[in-house]
Write a protein that holds these residues in place. Structure first.
Motif, PDB file in Angstrom:
ATOM      1  N   TYR A  37      30.567 -41.157  38.171  1.00 59.46           N
ATOM      2  CA  TYR A  37      30.215 -42.522  37.788  1.00 59.46           C
ATOM      3  C   TYR A  37      31.275 -43.501  38.282  1.00 59.46           C
ATOM      4  CZ  TYR A  37      27.123 -40.131  34.475  1.00 59.46           C
ATOM      5  OH  TYR A  37      26.186 -39.328  33.904  1.00 59.46           O
ATOM      6  N   CYS A  38      30.829 -44.660  38.673  1.00 58.55           N
ATOM      7  CA  CYS A  38      31.726 -45.761  39.048  1.00 58.55           C
ATOM      8  C   CYS A  38      32.449 -46.243  37.792  1.00 58.55           C
ATOM      9  CB  CYS A  38      30.878 -46.880  39.650  1.00 58.55           C
ATOM     10  SG  CYS A  38      31.742 -48.433  39.913  1.00 58.55           S
ATOM     11  N   GLY A  40      33.508 -49.278  37.217  1.00 61.59           N
ATOM     12  CA  GLY A  40      33.081 -50.621  36.831  1.00 61.59           C
ATOM     13  C   GLY A  40      34.074 -51.712  37.188  1.00 61.59           C
ATOM     14  N   GLY A  41      35.111 -51.380  37.939  1.00 61.92           N
ATOM     15  CA  GLY A  41      36.090 -52.407  38.332  1.00 61.92           C
ATOM     16  C   GLY A  41      35.696 -53.126  39.615  1.00 61.92           C
ATOM     17  N   GLY A  42      34.881 -52.480  40.415  1.00 58.53           N
ATOM     18  CA  GLY A  42      34.566 -53.022  41.737  1.00 58.53           C
ATOM     19  C   GLY A  42      33.364 -53.940  41.754  1.00 58.53           C
ATOM     20  N   GLY A  43      32.955 -54.283  42.961  1.00 61.43           N
ATOM     21  CA  GLY A  43      31.792 -55.142  43.135  1.00 61.43           C
ATOM     22  C   GLY A  43      32.018 -56.559  42.650  1.00 61.43           C
ATOM     23  N   GLY A  44      33.288 -56.885  42.365  1.00 68.04           N
ATOM     24  CA  GLY A  44      33.612 -58.225  41.885  1.00 68.04           C
ATOM     25  C   GLY A  44      33.693 -58.307  40.368  1.00 68.04           C
ATOM     26  N   PHE A  45      33.371 -57.193  39.681  1.00 70.14           N
ATOM     27  CA  PHE A  45      33.303 -57.208  38.203  1.00 70.14           C
ATOM     28  C   PHE A  45      34.614 -57.694  37.574  1.00 70.14           C
ATOM     29  CE2 PHE A  45      30.163 -54.540  35.454  1.00 70.14           C
ATOM     30  CZ  PHE A  45      29.797 -55.677  34.774  1.00 70.14           C
ATOM     31  N   LEU A  46      35.759 -57.197  38.087  1.00 68.70           N
ATOM     32  CA  LEU A  46      37.045 -57.578  37.487  1.00 68.70           C
ATOM     33  C   LEU A  46      37.311 -59.072  37.601  1.00 68.70           C
ATOM     34  CD1 LEU A  46      39.373 -54.645  38.572  1.00 68.70           C
ATOM     35  CD2 LEU A  46      39.153 -55.469  36.245  1.00 68.70           C
ATOM     36  N   GLN A  57      31.575 -52.644  28.737  1.00 67.28           N
ATOM     37  CA  GLN A  57      30.411 -51.831  28.367  1.00 67.28           C
ATOM     38  C   GLN A  57      30.083 -50.862  29.505  1.00 67.28           C
ATOM     39  OE1 GLN A  57      26.939 -54.135  27.182  1.00 67.28           O
ATOM     40  NE2 GLN A  57      25.593 -52.338  27.311  1.00 67.28           N
ATOM     41  N   TYR A  58      30.120 -51.372  30.719  1.00 62.93           N
ATOM     42  CA  TYR A  58      29.890 -50.527  31.903  1.00 62.93           C
ATOM     43  C   TYR A  58      30.943 -49.411  31.964  1.00 62.93           C
ATOM     44  CZ  TYR A  58      29.001 -49.568  36.937  1.00 62.93           C
ATOM     45  OH  TYR A  58      28.694 -48.979  38.139  1.00 62.93           O
ATOM     46  N   THR A  61      31.312 -45.619  30.032  1.00 65.65           N
ATOM     47  CA  THR A  61      30.854 -44.334  30.587  1.00 65.65           C
ATOM     48  C   THR A  61      32.027 -43.598  31.221  1.00 65.65           C
ATOM     49  OG1 THR A  61      28.658 -45.246  31.025  1.00 65.65           O
ATOM     50  CG2 THR A  61      29.262 -43.253  32.233  1.00 65.65           C
ATOM     51  N   ASN A  80      41.557 -51.433  42.401  1.00 66.97           N
ATOM     52  CA  ASN A  80      40.542 -51.949  41.479  1.00 66.97           C
ATOM     53  C   ASN A  80      40.300 -50.963  40.342  1.00 66.97           C
ATOM     54  OD1 ASN A  80      39.391 -54.531  41.766  1.00 66.97           O
ATOM     55  ND2 ASN A  80      38.445 -53.925  43.683  1.00 66.97           N
TER      56      ASN A  80
ATOM     57  N   PRO B  44      25.796 -46.603  34.940  1.00 66.01           N
ATOM     58  CA  PRO B  44      26.614 -47.141  33.852  1.00 66.01           C
ATOM     59  C   PRO B  44      26.203 -48.557  33.434  1.00 66.01           C
ATOM     60  CG  PRO B  44      27.991 -46.152  35.561  1.00 66.01           C
ATOM     61  CD  PRO B  44      26.601 -46.247  36.127  1.00 66.01           C
ATOM     62  N   ILE B  48      22.929 -52.994  29.943  1.00 66.56           N
ATOM     63  CA  ILE B  48      23.646 -54.267  29.930  1.00 66.56           C
ATOM     64  C   ILE B  48      22.639 -55.398  30.141  1.00 66.56           C
ATOM     65  CG2 ILE B  48      25.377 -55.677  31.128  1.00 66.56           C
ATOM     66  CD1 ILE B  48      26.855 -53.133  31.866  1.00 66.56           C
ATOM     67  N   THR B  78      27.781 -52.700  40.263  1.00 65.32           N
ATOM     68  CA  THR B  78      28.943 -52.673  41.159  1.00 65.32           C
ATOM     69  C   THR B  78      28.580 -52.184  42.570  1.00 65.32           C
ATOM     70  OG1 THR B  78      29.550 -50.434  40.492  1.00 65.32           O
ATOM     71  CG2 THR B  78      30.545 -52.265  39.257  1.00 65.32           C
ATOM     72  N   ARG B  82      25.016 -44.899  43.098  1.00 64.35           N
ATOM     73  CA  ARG B  82      24.635 -43.645  42.465  1.00 64.35           C
ATOM     74  C   ARG B  82      23.119 -43.558  42.324  1.00 64.35           C
ATOM     75  NH1 ARG B  82      23.925 -40.261  38.162  1.00 64.35           N
ATOM     76  NH2 ARG B  82      25.390 -38.541  37.990  1.00 64.35           N
ATOM     77  N   ARG B 101      21.896 -61.519  44.325  1.00 62.83           N
ATOM     78  CA  ARG B 101      23.137 -62.313  44.245  1.00 62.83           C
ATOM     79  C   ARG B 101      23.116 -63.430  45.297  1.00 62.83           C
ATOM     80  NH1 ARG B 101      28.589 -58.588  43.375  1.00 62.83           N
ATOM     81  NH2 ARG B 101      27.888 -57.476  41.524  1.00 62.83           N
ATOM     82  N   ILE B 113      34.792 -64.763  41.085  1.00 63.72           N
ATOM     83  CA  ILE B 113      34.508 -64.153  42.387  1.00 63.72           C
ATOM     84  C   ILE B 113      34.504 -65.228  43.466  1.00 63.72           C
ATOM     85  CG2 ILE B 113      32.958 -62.656  43.700  1.00 63.72           C
ATOM     86  CD1 ILE B 113      31.746 -61.663  41.130  1.00 63.72           C
ATOM     87  N   ARG B 175      47.217 -57.675  44.932  1.00 58.88           N
ATOM     88  CA  ARG B 175      47.853 -57.501  43.622  1.00 58.88           C
ATOM     89  C   ARG B 175      49.249 -56.903  43.764  1.00 58.88           C
ATOM     90  NH1 ARG B 175      42.931 -55.020  41.930  1.00 58.88           N
ATOM     91  NH2 ARG B 175      41.544 -56.503  40.963  1.00 58.88           N
ATOM     92  N   TYR B 210      36.444 -60.487  48.638  1.00 59.78           N
ATOM     93  CA  TYR B 210      35.561 -60.895  47.543  1.00 59.78           C
ATOM     94  C   TYR B 210      34.366 -61.707  48.002  1.00 59.78           C
ATOM     95  CZ  TYR B 210      38.334 -58.705  44.037  1.00 59.78           C
ATOM     96  OH  TYR B 210      38.950 -57.748  43.286  1.00 59.78           O
ATOM     97  N   PHE B 213      31.487 -59.450  47.667  1.00 62.14           N
ATOM     98  CA  PHE B 213      30.942 -59.327  46.316  1.00 62.14           C
ATOM     99  C   PHE B 213      30.232 -60.611  45.880  1.00 62.14           C
ATOM    100  CE2 PHE B 213      34.880 -56.504  45.838  1.00 62.14           C
ATOM    101  CZ  PHE B 213      34.215 -55.420  46.379  1.00 62.14           C
TER     102      PHE B 213
END
Lengths: 134, 243
Positions: A37-38, A40-46, A57-58, A61, A80, B44, B48, B78, B82, B101, B113, B175, B210, B213
């Motif tokens: 499972y990913c 959840g930090g990537g894809g811009g989420f952070l 919540q993501y 898992t 990330n 995951p 949501i 993300t 999967r 998006r 972002i 970072r 970014y 994303f």
């Protein structure tokens, strides 16, 4: 890994990790490799303003997966993932440490400097320090 | 109790999903869904904002474009893929999400972002934290000098910048130089110990993108092309991405 080079790269990564920490100290999470499972930090989420609750919540898992291993350290080769899993640990009070892979590689080679140990726990934070001073 | 069934009617119109299918290889297999739910069971992000991958795809397939577009769920996926791996039909749900998006007005997309993308576009290194190439170079040189002085074993270690013809071009997540510069050192030591011929570059040194994303297609492509050009211009054989 799932998106590009596949399980062969995942296996190479495990070879590195086992070489560094010793085979008996490596605990794989379930599921793993391409079925993992990913975090959840990537894809811009952070960075996504206003999405903190959803991101955690993501990440629950991934947090549950880590806790099920019972391991004291979680290794994160990507920055990330490191930021996300470090945050998940604090938020859900997991009590484990989150490490960059390079920290462990350098530690195992006896060349991790004093200022490079931010994420090590008490059991390892002074390990090999006498060698580095020489 | 389940919610009442949605009632569909009227002539079929060109939907968001049709448009996405036109730009994806094999249409992303978007119309092959068997509704099995293998995607959602291992995602995951399932649950949501009351959404999951199957629901997102089914709603798009039914032409419920407005409901799909207004859901913030597209920003909670993300793009880990999967669901594609689990799908017996190889449906590219993340590509549908990505294009969702991209269909949002840029000013309505999540601010953090967007700011990271905009900051990258303003710096030569494409740093999402807005760190200038001069600051990056200063931090690298400053940290290196300290290590060379304090750790005798590494008195000859290098962290080259803009070294023409190096074999490896290494980039670095912003970072590290910005918030925890000492974390760069173990990486340098590994490269040093391996005897690798490597370099950073003042152009395109930052690993992150970014704009990708943000689904700002023009900008993320520009960043990737200019970073690749920076690697080529230094004559490096490999581009090592630390992300």
């Amino acid at each position: 890994m799932r998106k590009t080079f596949g399980d062969d790269v995942a296996k190479e990564m495990r070879f590195v990790v086992k070489s560094v920490v010793g085979e008996e100290n490596f605990i794989d999470m379930q599921p793993n490799m391409s079925n993992n499972y990913c975090c959840g930090g990537g894809g811009g989420f952070l960075q996504a303003t206003g999405f903190q609750d959803q991101r955690r919540q993501y990440g629950k898992t991934k947090f549950d997966q880590i806790m099920a291993t019972g391991a004291n350290y979680c290794i994160t080769p990507c920055h990330n993932c490191h930021s996300q899993i470090h945050d998940l640990n604090e938020h859900f009070e997991g009590g484990f440490h989150t490490l960059h892979l390079w920290t462990l590689i350098a530690l195992s080679l006896g060349m991790l400097g004093e200022n490079e140990r931010e994420y090590l726990g008490e059991d390892l934070c002074e390990c090999g320090l006498e060698d580095i001073a020489e | 109790m389940a919610e009442a069934a949605l009632k569909l009617g009227g002539p079929k119109r060109t939907s968001f999903m049709d448009k996405v299918m036109e730009i994806l290889p094999e249409g992303g297999n978007l119309n092959l869904c068997l509704t099995c739910g293998a995607c959602s069971s291992g995602c995951p992000a399932t649950g949501i904002d009351g959404m999951d991958p199957r629901k997102f795809l089914r709603m798009a397939a039914l032409g419920l474009d407005e409901e799909v577009m207004k859901s913030t769920w597209a920003w909670c996926c993300t793009q880990c893929q999967r669901c594609v791996r689990a799908c017996p039909m190889g449906i590219n749900i993340p590509a549908l999400v990505f294009n969702c998006r991209a269909s949002w007005p840029r000013e309505d997309r999540p601010k953090g972002i967007r700011d990271s993308c905009d900051a990258a576009l303003k710096t030569g290194g494409f740093s999402a934290m807005g760190a200038s190439s001069e600051d990056f170079q200063f931090v690298v040189e400053d940290v290196l000098e300290e290590v060379r002085e304090d750790q005798p074993r590494f008195k000859d270690m290098l962290a080259p910048i803009n070294k023409q013809g190096a074999k490896y071009f290494l980039n670095q997540n912003s970072r590290e130089p910005v918030t925890e510069p000492d974390e760069m050192v173990p990486l340098w030591k590994i490269m040093h110990m391996a005897g690798a011929d490597w370099t950073y570059g003042t152009l395109g040194w930052a690993a992150e993108n970014y704009c990708l994303f943000l689904a700002d297609n023009e900008s993320w492509e520009k960043i990737v092309r200019q970073k690749a050009k920076a690697v080529d211009d230094l004559g490096c054989e490999y581009w090592l991405n630390t992300e």
